[in-house]
Scaffold this active site. Structure first.
Site, mmCIF file in Angstrom:
data_model
loop_
_atom_site.group_PDB
_atom_site.id
_atom_site.type_symbol
_atom_site.label_atom_id
_atom_site.label_comp_id
_atom_site.label_asym_id
_atom_site.label_seq_id
_atom_site.Cartn_x
_atom_site.Cartn_y
_atom_site.Cartn_z
ATOM 1 N N ASN A 1 -10.007 -3.558 -21.234
ATOM 2 C CA ASN A 1 -9.557 -2.172 -21.157
ATOM 3 C C ASN A 1 -8.097 -2.122 -20.693
ATOM 4 O OD1 ASN A 1 -9.154 0.547 -20.595
ATOM 5 N ND2 ASN A 1 -10.575 0.596 -18.876
ATOM 6 N N GLU B 1 -14.939 8.356 -5.685
ATOM 7 C CA GLU B 1 -15.660 9.309 -6.528
ATOM 8 C C GLU B 1 -17.025 9.691 -5.953
ATOM 9 O OE1 GLU B 1 -15.911 7.683 -10.465
ATOM 10 O OE2 GLU B 1 -13.738 7.719 -10.746
ATOM 11 N N CYS C 1 -13.531 2.012 -16.487
ATOM 12 C CA CYS C 1 -14.386 0.827 -16.549
ATOM 13 C C CYS C 1 -14.998 0.516 -15.184
ATOM 14 C CB CYS C 1 -13.633 -0.375 -17.115
ATOM 15 S SG CYS C 1 -12.065 -0.720 -16.313
ATOM 16 N N HIS C 2 -14.423 1.067 -14.115
ATOM 17 C CA HIS C 2 -15.003 0.860 -12.784
ATOM 18 C C HIS C 2 -16.370 1.524 -12.649
ATOM 19 C CE1 HIS C 2 -12.651 4.613 -12.450
ATOM 20 N NE2 HIS C 2 -13.559 4.986 -11.568
ATOM 21 N N TYR D 1 -23.901 -2.112 -17.934
ATOM 22 C CA TYR D 1 -23.444 -2.718 -19.181
ATOM 23 C C TYR D 1 -24.554 -2.589 -20.224
ATOM 24 C CZ TYR D 1 -19.824 -4.802 -16.218
ATOM 25 O OH TYR D 1 -18.776 -4.990 -15.358
#
Length: 154
Positions: free
Chosen positions: A109, A146, A117-118, A88
């Site tokens: 979001n 990912e 946003c993850h 952040y």
């Protein structure tokens, strides 16, 4: 408003379209569905993503209801490559803002997963929050999908 639902490993998702753009992704399944070419393509890309065959999305997105600042945060999140995370604070520095304001924008979001946003975590290495079906467990699953490495806890 046209909408379709998709089964995913992180729960059922419903995608909404307005004027040829994806405007929202919500957790859950709806009975009344109306396919459009954009929604069908979004479903295909999400299925490819969850199968590990796609890392990013190429869809016309129009996040509904965002402020100018939120749209800047959402654009910055879209620039984070799959498999990587930013804090952040990283995004706050980039945008000349505070980490708290970035966190608030992440929480609002309207297009989770599509606007990733993850991929935004706390500087301490903690995950922070997530709007997904199972909260931070969903965030962990998306990051694992990912192959992301989280920062070390300090």
């Amino acid at each position: 408003m046209p909408q379709i639902s998709v089964h995913s490993p992180v729960g059922d998702l419903t995608l909404f379209e307005h004027d040829g753009h994806i405007v929202a992704v919500e957790w859950g399944w709806v009975e009344d569905q109306e396919e459009t070419p954009v929604l069908v393509e979004a479903r295909r890309q999400l299925e490819d993503y969850f199968a590990g065959d796609r890392r990013d999305f190429d869809l016309p997105l129009d996040p509904a209801g965002g402020t100018a600042f939120q749209n800047k945060v959402w654009a910055a999140m879209r620039a984070i490559p799959a498999g990587q995370v930013r804090t952040y604070g990283d995004l706050a520095t980039e945008l000349g803002s505070s980490a708290r304001a970035v966190g608030t924008a992440c929480g609002r979001n309207p297009l989770p997963i599509l606007i990733p946003c993850h991929r935004v975590v706390a500087a301490s290495g903690r995950l922070g929050g997530y709007s997904g079906w199972e909260g931070t467990d969903t965030k962990k699953r998306l990051l694992a999908l990912e192959g992301a490495t989280l920062p070390t806890l300090v």
